[in-house]
Structure formats: C-alpha cells, structure tokens
Design a protein around this motif. Structure first.
Motif, PDB file in Angstrom:
ATOM      1  N   ALA A 182      17.944  -0.989   0.947  1.00 12.65           N
ATOM      2  CA  ALA A 182      18.643  -1.466   2.143  1.00 12.65           C
ATOM      3  C   ALA A 182      18.258  -2.894   2.524  1.00 12.65           C
ATOM      4  CB  ALA A 182      18.346  -0.518   3.309  1.00 12.65           C
ATOM      5  N   ILE A 183      17.122  -3.372   2.062  1.00 10.26           N
ATOM      6  CA  ILE A 183      16.655  -4.691   2.529  1.00 10.26           C
ATOM      7  C   ILE A 183      16.677  -5.769   1.448  1.00 10.26           C
ATOM      8  CG2 ILE A 183      15.209  -3.894   4.447  1.00 10.26           C
ATOM      9  CD1 ILE A 183      12.813  -4.125   2.463  1.00 10.26           C
ATOM     10  N   ARG A 184      17.255  -5.465   0.298  1.00  8.24           N
ATOM     11  CA  ARG A 184      17.222  -6.496  -0.764  1.00  8.24           C
ATOM     12  C   ARG A 184      18.527  -7.304  -0.742  1.00  8.24           C
ATOM     13  NH1 ARG A 184      19.048  -2.012  -5.118  1.00  8.24           N
ATOM     14  NH2 ARG A 184      20.865  -1.713  -3.815  1.00  8.24           N
ATOM     15  N   PRO A 185      18.566  -8.441  -1.426  1.00  3.89           N
ATOM     16  CA  PRO A 185      19.812  -9.219  -1.470  1.00  3.89           C
ATOM     17  C   PRO A 185      20.925  -8.420  -2.149  1.00  3.89           C
ATOM     18  CG  PRO A 185      17.962 -10.460  -2.402  1.00  3.89           C
ATOM     19  CD  PRO A 185      17.477  -9.073  -2.164  1.00  3.89           C
ATOM     20  N   PRO A 186      22.180  -8.687  -1.752  1.00  7.68           N
ATOM     21  CA  PRO A 186      23.266  -7.789  -2.183  1.00  7.68           C
ATOM     22  C   PRO A 186      23.766  -7.990  -3.614  1.00  7.68           C
ATOM     23  CG  PRO A 186      24.098  -9.534  -0.759  1.00  7.68           C
ATOM     24  CD  PRO A 186      22.613  -9.687  -0.809  1.00  7.68           C
ATOM     25  N   GLY A 187      23.387  -9.086  -4.257  1.00  5.86           N
ATOM     26  CA  GLY A 187      23.985  -9.358  -5.572  1.00  5.86           C
ATOM     27  C   GLY A 187      25.245 -10.186  -5.406  1.00  5.86           C
ATOM     28  N   ALA A 200      10.684  10.550  -2.285  1.00  6.66           N
ATOM     29  CA  ALA A 200      10.793   9.425  -3.224  1.00  6.66           C
ATOM     30  C   ALA A 200      12.188   8.805  -3.111  1.00  6.66           C
ATOM     31  CB  ALA A 200      10.525   9.898  -4.642  1.00  6.66           C
ATOM     32  N   ARG A 201      13.213   9.632  -2.972  1.00  9.01           N
ATOM     33  CA  ARG A 201      14.576   9.095  -2.840  1.00  9.01           C
ATOM     34  C   ARG A 201      14.712   8.284  -1.548  1.00  9.01           C
ATOM     35  NH1 ARG A 201      17.055  14.857  -4.621  1.00  9.01           N
ATOM     36  NH2 ARG A 201      16.670  14.599  -6.858  1.00  9.01           N
ATOM     37  N   ALA A 247      15.302   3.078   1.223  1.00  9.37           N
ATOM     38  CA  ALA A 247      14.816   2.101   2.206  1.00  9.37           C
ATOM     39  C   ALA A 247      14.635   0.740   1.542  1.00  9.37           C
ATOM     40  CB  ALA A 247      13.493   2.584   2.797  1.00  9.37           C
ATOM     41  N   ALA A 248      14.117   0.745   0.312  1.00 10.68           N
ATOM     42  CA  ALA A 248      13.920  -0.528  -0.400  1.00 10.68           C
ATOM     43  C   ALA A 248      15.275  -1.170  -0.702  1.00 10.68           C
ATOM     44  CB  ALA A 248      13.140  -0.291  -1.684  1.00 10.68           C
ATOM     45  N   GLY A 287       0.809  -1.229   0.000  1.00 16.31           N
ATOM     46  CA  GLY A 287       0.000   0.000   0.000  1.00 16.31           C
ATOM     47  C   GLY A 287       0.832   1.265   0.000  1.00 16.31           C
ATOM     48  N   LEU A 288       1.949   1.257  -0.729  1.00 17.90           N
ATOM     49  CA  LEU A 288       2.811   2.447  -0.771  1.00 17.90           C
ATOM     50  C   LEU A 288       2.129   3.560  -1.563  1.00 17.90           C
ATOM     51  CD1 LEU A 288       6.175   0.636  -1.591  1.00 17.90           C
ATOM     52  CD2 LEU A 288       5.463   1.574   0.619  1.00 17.90           C
TER      53      LEU A 288
END
Ligand code: FAD
Ligand code: NAP
Length: 876
Positions: free
Chosen positions: A593-598, A584-585, A590-591, A572-573
């Motif tokens: 910061a929580i994803r897999p690093p690659g 927006a930045r 924030a998004a 619900g963003l």
C-alpha cells in the motif's frame, strides 16, 4: 605542473620511507601521520609554501563553500581550540593562514621541499622501492610513494584558438598573482561561470569599468548568506566536539545531517515550497542538495528544486533575456557542482556588466585586442580565465609513473581510472592516492575525506610493519569489483547524464566516466574498515612476513538493494515464517500500500475467468488504447511462495513489463496454500493460459502470440503451465519469462548456504512455503519441481537469476537443463540483486536495466515487432 618561483636547492639523492607529493590539507596531515609512525618522509610541492588549493587560488572572492566549522582538521584538538574562524565561509587568506599555522605547530615545513615538481616515479622491482625524480634534479628512493597532489590542482588550459595572441593582461583564477590585481578602470573579460567565476565576478565588477562575462553553461548557484559562523553549530561543537566530528565522519557528505525521507514527487506543494525556502535561507550546499530524498535520482523531483532555483534567478535579474540565459536548463540540479555566491546574479543588473551567452554566439578566437565571437569583436584590457581543472586524475597523470613491468599509469588509465577504494591501483605497489578517483573526495566535505584517507593509509603502513610486510598492492579482482561498485553507485543517480568535470567532460579527449564515489562518506568509510577487518581483503602483501593475498570483492550488492535491506532490517519486522499465513498476507498488503505505483499504462481492468476450483480474478494491463492493438499477450503469475500475493502484490512489476514490452499483461490470481495445496496453483495456471488463449481476440491479443511469465513461485507455475500445455498438445506458448523461479524443492544448492539468511527470502521462509504448499512426497512431482521433468519441446525461455537469492543456483540449473534439452534459453544474471529487489519498481533503480532485458526477451518471443512499447530509458 608549473612550478612557483623559489631559490633552487641543490640536487640530492636520498632515501626515505615515504615521499609525499603535495603540501595542502592532504600532504600536511600525511606527513604528520608518517612522523607519528616514526617513518622518515620527504614532501614536495610545486608551490613556494604550504596550502595547496589555498596557496594557488587567490582570486577575489575565493572562499570555501563548506562552512569552516566543518572544513577544518579534526586531528589536532589544540589547533581546534586555538583557531576561531571569523566567518561562516572563510576567505582564502584565512584558510591559508590556518594551514600555515597547522604546518608550523607540527614543524612540518622542514620535511617539505617547495617550488619543486615531482616529474617521475618508477617502481624498481629488484629493490622493491620507488625512484622519484623532480624538476630540480632530486633523485629520491622511497618505499612508499604517496600522491597527496589534489583533485583540483591542475588548471585546464584555455583551449581557445589564439589564446596566446592577446596583448593585454591574462589571469587564471587558479594561479592568481600573490600581489593581487587592481582592475580599476579596466575593460575585463571573465571566461567561465563555475564556482571560481561565480565567486570572482561580483568583486571584479566592483573595480572594472566594463565587465563582460562569457558563459558557456549557466550554473545553479544559491546565496551563501555569509556572516558569522552559525551559532547553533558552534554550540554543538563546543558542547560535544568529539560527538560532532564522529557524526561528520559517519555522515553521507562529511557534515552531520539528518537525511530526509520526504520525496519530492509525493510531497504537497506547501511542503515542497517550505523545504526549499528553508534550504535557500540556510545557504548551504548539502542543504539545497538534500531538499528531497529523491532529487538526486528522480528527474521529476529534481526538476522541482531546479525550477524553484530558476524562479529565484528570474526574480534577481532585471533583464528578462539575461535572466533566461542565466537559468541552467541543460543539466539536472547537482549533477554539475552547484555554487554558493554573494550577489552573483544581481551583478548582472549593473549597467557596466554584460553577459555573453556562448550557446548563442560561441567564441571564435582570442585576438590581440580581445575576443571574437560569432557575432561580435570585443576589446579588453584583461582576460580572466575561470575555466577549471583537469579534475581528479590531472595531477596523478602529470607525473610519469611506471609500476611493475614498466606499466605506465597513464596507459593503464587510458580508458578511465581504475582503483581499489580510490586509494591504490593494481600494478603499482606501495603507491597511495589521497582522494583518488573512486573515493568520495570532491562530493564530500573534503577535510573529512582527507583525514579518513590519511588515517587509513597510516593504519595500513603500521599494520604492514607490524606483520613484516613491505609491499602492498590490490588484486585485479578487488579493483574491478570496486570500479564496478563505483559505477553502480553512479548509475542509479542522475549524475552521469551531465557533461561535468565529475565525468571528465570538461577536458577534450578525457574518457567519460564518473570519477568520484557517490555512495557516501559513511558507506565508503565502512567499506575501507571492512577491508581491514577482513585481513586486507583484496590486497596482496609481501615481505619477510610471507606472501599473503586475500582476494575478493568488498562490495558486490547493488547500492540501492543494500539500502533497502538496511531499511528493512531497521524496521525490526518479525520473520515471515513465524507468522500465520493470514498475518503474513496482511504484512505484504501493508507494504504494497505504501510503495510507488509503477509506470502508467493505457488501461488497467479487473475481471474473472473460470478456474478448476471456482472463478479466478485477473487484472489486464494494456500498453496502448485498445484501438491501437492488437498486442501479444503475456499471462503473468505473481510471487509469494504459493501462499502469499495477489493482483496488487506484483502490480508495479506488471505495469513495468507491460509498458516496456508493449504486450498486454494478464495477471492471474491463482488459489493459494494452505487453503488449496499442490497442485491447485499449477492447475489454475494451466487453466488460465487455456482461457486466455481461447479469448485472445476479445482480450485485444494477437492469436498465436501468447507467452507466460512469473516471479518466484509464480515462475514455478508459469513453467509448469508450459509443461502441461506441451503434454496436452496446446495451447501453443511462444515463450516463458521466469524471474527467480522455484524449480526444485531440495534447498541444497550452494546459493542456499550463501544467501539463505539476510536477504528477505530466507531458507527458513522457503521451507515454510514448501510446507504450506506440498507434502514431502509430492515435491518430486515435476508439477512442483519442474527441473525434474521432461524439458524437451518446451517454449523458449528467459531465466532471470539474482546473485543474492537462495534460488539462484536452481534457476541457473534450470537454464542449463533447458539448454541441454534443446530449448532456446536466455539467462539474465541480475548482478547484485536479491530475490525480491527486481520487483521493487520505482524503489530499486538498479533493477530497471534488468527489467528492460526481461521486456526485450518478451519482445523476442513474438515474431513481429511489438507496437506500443514505450522507450525503456524513460521508465525508472
Ligand atoms: P591540494 O590542496 O590541491 O594540494 C595539492 C598540492 O599538490 C598542490 O599544492 C600542488 O601544487 C601539489 N602538486 C600536485 N602535483 C605535484 C607534483 N607533481 N609535484 C609537486 N607538487 C605537486 N573542498 C571542500 O571540501 N570545500 C570547499 O569549500 C572547497 N573549496 C574549494 C575552492 C577552490 C577554489 C578549489 C579549487 C577547491 C576547493 N575545494 C573545496 C577542494 C579542495 O581542493 C580541497 O578541499 C582540498 O583543499 C584539497 O587538498 P589536497 O591537499 O588534497 O590538494
Ligand atoms: P569549473 O566548475 O570547471 O568551471 C569552469 C567554467 O569555465 C565552466 O563554466 C565552463 O563551462 C567554462 N569553460 C571551460 N572551458 C571553457 C572554454 N574553452 N570556453 C568557454 N567556457 C569554458 O571550474 P571552477 O569554477 O574553477 O571550479 C572547479 C571546482 O573547484 C568547483 O566545482 C568546486 O568543486 C571547486 N571550487 C570551489 C569553490 C568554492 O566555492 N569553495 C570555488 C572555486 C572552485 P562548461 O560548464 O560549459 O564546461
């Protein structure tokens, strides 16, 4: 199929609305539904009674491996009330009794001819009917031919030389004698350690004087902890039976369950252990298959669960060599059907039980006395084959089926089965399959899947009757779309890596394709419902109601992309374009910061380079140690509509490109709008390319081997840098990789209408980006809209476009325009992807093959083979 003995009835020729082949869970319920519709129907089964699977598989220890509270019909509330299961996992006799009761309650036996095998089915185009024949000489004409013939109903032959020679007793678990077998005092061999072998071995061991188990592939098995039906589930059922059944129908596997979001790869050791032990103690397949959200797709996560199961096997089995031989190591956990057992591994501690590891000493032949392996001759009184089935297609292909124009089903399916929804196949009107290939069937609690299929078919027949249609058939487009979706769903999992019966690998010569639909019972049900609500999308229906064809593909988005969209919708963003640039930045950061690093690369260093408006930060990714270089260099520009993004935002993608291509990637953070509007970003891009070119050697690059790359707005300024470099006479750029680039500002192409809403990058957001970046009067400038510029003499290009991207058509147009201008172009279509999904490294697995193509394109830009690239297949 072999027919069970029975009194031969008189041969008949008759007409029915429908013929149903099979009298197991599927056939019985189908007959019931046909009756509800007021249709005349005839059932056939090769067995002498109802029950299907539970009629044939009477071996010792045969039980269900889905709790019987769930492995049952839900269509008959009275039956549900009347029948109380005695155990958590009921035995074969109990399930057979249950099915007999179900048949009797609805008087279904009178519609079924037992001990009769359907041998052929031919579509008569003049009559618009099927002609069915049986091994007893029946000839039946029917409008609808329904194969409820089972996924695991055709036993696989022994396939071992000399199998007919053995003078002792021979048994197949799948065709067990009704009177039972007493092995007391006998020397018994069991061949096969799938579910049937694993269930029967402990019980055969109780009687036999010697038991020798011939194992080709060790299997994962967990203790069933059988006993009374779980109290908690009984309470749930009695409190709210309808709610419980509804939850099962809309669950992933056909049993109500809360899916976890715990990832094996990131969970702490304590959490891993705790979750695993809880699943082990629970003793349920879907529990152990769902310890971690990523165990079905991530090899490292899978190995955590597999490793813990192997630990348990080593604890259970006294002899270390036997224990090691029993530990599965050649397939990921869950990619072959795991088993539930009662004392299976402990059975090998008995002094008269021996395991023969066929990987070490294969069977050479069966002899009159027993079995010869490469090392030894064994003598036996009895051999038990627990060698499995020609699964999913066996029973369908065993009947001589011909459709329109004499098309044979086996010929059509020679390369592998092809179906629409697993329910029908083009060229064979009015032929329905219950739990056919391409449906969830064997990956689910099958009773739930069976009821869903039968309900769908019954609904379809009712709708046809109401609308005056008497034939229905899928279109070629709908069917190939579904086949592709089935493959897409499997491709993101570890399943296709195993030599399993799901892949057809257990039957010599069978094509290797993943047969069931792995997207989930819930997703499948939704697809079937959507087909109906869209007027039978993908079907042609004919009759006095007219000739109606609603051609189309029901699912064309990659399944993991769809899942991400669903999760994002659930958050619900607020729409990005309603935020300030700063907010927006912050949301993007924030998004990120929580994803897999690659993936790992050899070195990552940050630096700054001089730019026209001040220093520009950059991040350098090196594929291998500096002393193993030099490497080609790719200057990369991140996406974010010239407003958002930074060195972190595209970090996983840069790592991925670096690791796959073996090039040094220099990611440059250019100035952003609205603080620095057009043409600041484009100027920065060109300056960065000049600076990297001037510093090639010190950056570890190979002089002359410089390419640019960028995603979205980054693709825009990457190609603009190529225009500027050409006009300025340098630097020389070897190639441009443009991932979903912005190349014009009109926003008028059809892809904006098709994909402008619902796929993260919306038309409204694109407008917001343009408004921040450039005045309307500036938007026709080729430095903003490079499609409008002179395209001659630009570097070779690789243009990636995504199906569900508003920018898709301008990317395609740019590829065409470059080609027309004489620029070598490779166009990569990211099938089923959105604007953002390719950048979701480690989340959207289906993006990996596309990124491999991008890396291939980068490598092709450079003359010499690139050193230091890691194998593409090893990157998720
Ligand atoms: P079946 O029960 O296989 O019935 C098909 C019938 O069609 C058979 O009786 C066969 O004789 C007949 N037939 C086929 N071809 C012809 C022909 N040409 N002419 C005449 N008759 C024909 N699933 C689960 O979800 N949970 C479990 O715990 C579970 N345990 C299983 C245990 C065993 C030992 C096996 C083998 C399978 C198990 N399964 C389980 C899968 C099981 O097959 C299904 O759950 C379910 O019973 C299938 O029902 P069906 O009616 O579709 O097919
Ligand atoms: P299976 O899982 O296919 O197992 C067959 C076994 O025989 C495998 O170990 C296989 O080895 C081995 N095998 C086959 N041919 C062989 C040969 N020529 N030489 C040596 N070994 C050979 O069959 P299944 O055990 O009958 O089970 C089939 C499915 O039915 C299950 O996966 C499950 O879905 C269902 N089922 C469920 C239960 C239950 O618990 N409710 C019970 C029985 C069956 P490879 O692995 O090397 O091929």
């Amino acid at each position: 199929m072999t027919r069970d003995s029975g009194t031969k009835p008189a041969a008949v020729s008759a007409q029915f609305d429908a013929v149903v082949v099979g009298a197991g869970f599927s056939g019985l319920y189908m007959l019931y539904q046909l009756r509800q519709l007021g249709m005349s129907a005839k059932g056939f089964d090769a067995a002498a009674d109802v029950g299907g699977t539970w009629y044939w598989n009477r071996y010792p220890g045969a039980r269900c491996d889905i709790p019987t509270t769930d492995y049952a019909y839900s269509f008959d509330p009275e039956l549900e009330k009347e029948w109380i299961w005695s155990e958590k996992y009921a035995t074969q006799p109990e399930i057979l009794d249950y099915l007999r009761l179900a048949a009797d309650r609805h008087g279904l036996r009178s519609d079924i001819e037992f001990s009769t095998t359907v041998t052929s089915a031919h579509w008569d185009e003049g009559e618009n009917r099927w002609k069915i024949t049986t091994d007893r000489g029946n000839e039946i004409w029917c409008r609808y031919y329904i194969m409820a013939s089972g996924c695991l109903s055709i036993p696989k032959s022994a396939e071992i030389e000399g199998a007919g020679q053995f003078a002792g007793q021979v048994y197949f678990t799948s065709q067990w004698p009704h009177e039972g077998v007493d092995f007391t005092g006998q020397r018994v061999a069991v061949i096969g350690t799938g579910s049937s072998g694993i269930q029967s071995i402990p019980l055969i061991a109780r009687q036999a004087s010697q038991l020798t188990v011939f194992q080709r592939t060790p299997n994962f098995s967990i203790p069933a902890h059988n006993g009374p039906a779980p109290a908690e589930r009984l309470v749930q059922l009695s409190d709210d039976r309808d709610g419980y059944r509804h939850a099962a129908r809309w669950s992933r596997g056909g049993i109500p369950a809360e899916p976890t979001d715990v990832l094996g790869v990131t969970a702490s050791e304590d959490v891993r252990r705790e979750r695993f032990e809880a699943a082990w103690d629970q003793g349920e397949l879907f529990g152990i298959l769902g310890v971690f959200a990523d165990q079905g797709v991530n090899p490292d996560s899978n190995d955590i669960v597999a490793g813990m199961i192997r630990e348990k096997i080593r604890l259970a089995v006294d002899d270390p060599e036997t224990a090691e031989a029993l530990c599965p190591k050649d397939h990921y956990f869950g990619t072959k059907r795991p088993c539930l057992d009662t004392g299976y591994f402990e059975t090998y501690n008995l002094p008269h039980v021996r395991l023969v590891d066929l990987r070490k000493q294969p069977i050479i032949r069966i002899t009159e006395e027993g079995i010869d392996t490469a090392d030894q001759s064994f003598e036996f009184d009895a051999i038990v084959y627990a060698t499995g089935f020609d699964a999913m297609t066996g029973a369908l292909a065993a009947v001589d089926v011909t459709g329109r124009g004499g098309l044979s089903l086996t010929e059509k399916w020679a390369p592998g089965p092809s179906t629409y929804l697993g329910l029908m196949t083009a060229g064979f009107p009015n032929l329905f399959m219950i739990t056919g290939p391409g449906s969830p069937s064997v990956l689910s609690n099958m009773t739930v899947s069976i009821e869903q299929h039968v309900d769908w078919v019954a609904g379809c027949l009712r709708d046809m009757r109401d609308a005056g249609f008497d034939t229905i058939e899928p279109t070629a487009l709908a069917e190939s779309g579904w086949d592709e979706h089935v493959r897409d769903c499997a491709a993101i999992t570890l399943h296709p890596t195993a030599s399993s019966w799901y892949m057809g690998a257990n039957v010599p010569g069978k094509p290797r394709v993943f047969l069931p639909y792995i997207g989930g019972v819930n997703a499948y049900r939704q697809a079937c419902d959507d087909v109906v609500s869209q007027g039978y999308l993908g079907f042609r229906r004919t009759g006095r109601g007219g000739d109606q064809c609603r051609d189309g593909v029901i699912r064309s988005m990659q399944p993991d992309v769809a899942m991400v969209l669903e999760i994002m919708a659930g958050l619900g963003l607020p729409p990005m374009e309603t935020l300030s640039a700063g907010d927006a930045r912050a949301l993007m950061a924030a998004a990120a910061a929580i994803r897999p690093p690659g993936p790992e690369v050899a070195e990552v260093t940050d630096g700054v380079m001089p730019g026209p408006g001040g220093d520009l930060p950059y991040r350098l990714y090196r594929p291998a140690a500096a002393d193993q270089g030099p490497h080609p260099i790719v200057v990369y520009f991140h996406g974010g509509g010239w407003v958002l993004g930074d060195l972190d935002s595209d970090d996983p993608l840069c790592r991925d490109l670096c690791a796959r291509s073996g090039a040094v990637v220099v990611s440059v953070n250019y100035r952003h709008a609205p603080e620095a509007r057009f043409p600041a970003a484009a100027q920065d891009a060109f300056t960065a390319v000049q600076w990297v070119d001037a510093n090639t050697v010190s950056l570890g690059g190979i002089p002359g081997q410089l390419a640019v790359a960028g995603w979205s707005a980054g693709g825009n300024i990457a190609t603009v840098a190529c225009h500027l470099a050409r006009d300025a006479g340098g630097p020389r750029i070897a190639g441009q990789l443009l991932i979903n680039p912005v190349v014009e500002s009109e926003m008028m192409r059809p892809s904006y209408a098709e994909n402008g809403d619902g796929y993260i990058l919306t038309t409204a957001l694109m407008r917001w980006f343009w408004d921040h970046y450039a005045d309307p009067a500036e938007r026709g400038d080729p430095r903003a809209a490079p499609l409008l510029g002179n395209l001659a003499d630009l570097p070779s290009a690789c243009i990636v476009t995504a199906d569900f991207d508003p920018l898709r058509d301008e990317g395609v147009a740019y590829a065409r325009a470059l080609d027309a201008a004489g620029v070598p172009v490779r166009h990569v279509r990211a099938r089923g992807h959105t604007h953002t999904s390719l950048t979701m490294v480690g989340i959207v697995i289906s993006g990996a093959p596309v990124r491999a193509q991008m890396a291939g394109a980068l490598a092709d830009f450079f003359p010499a083979p690139v050193t230091g690239a890691v194998s593409n297949s090893s990157i998720g």
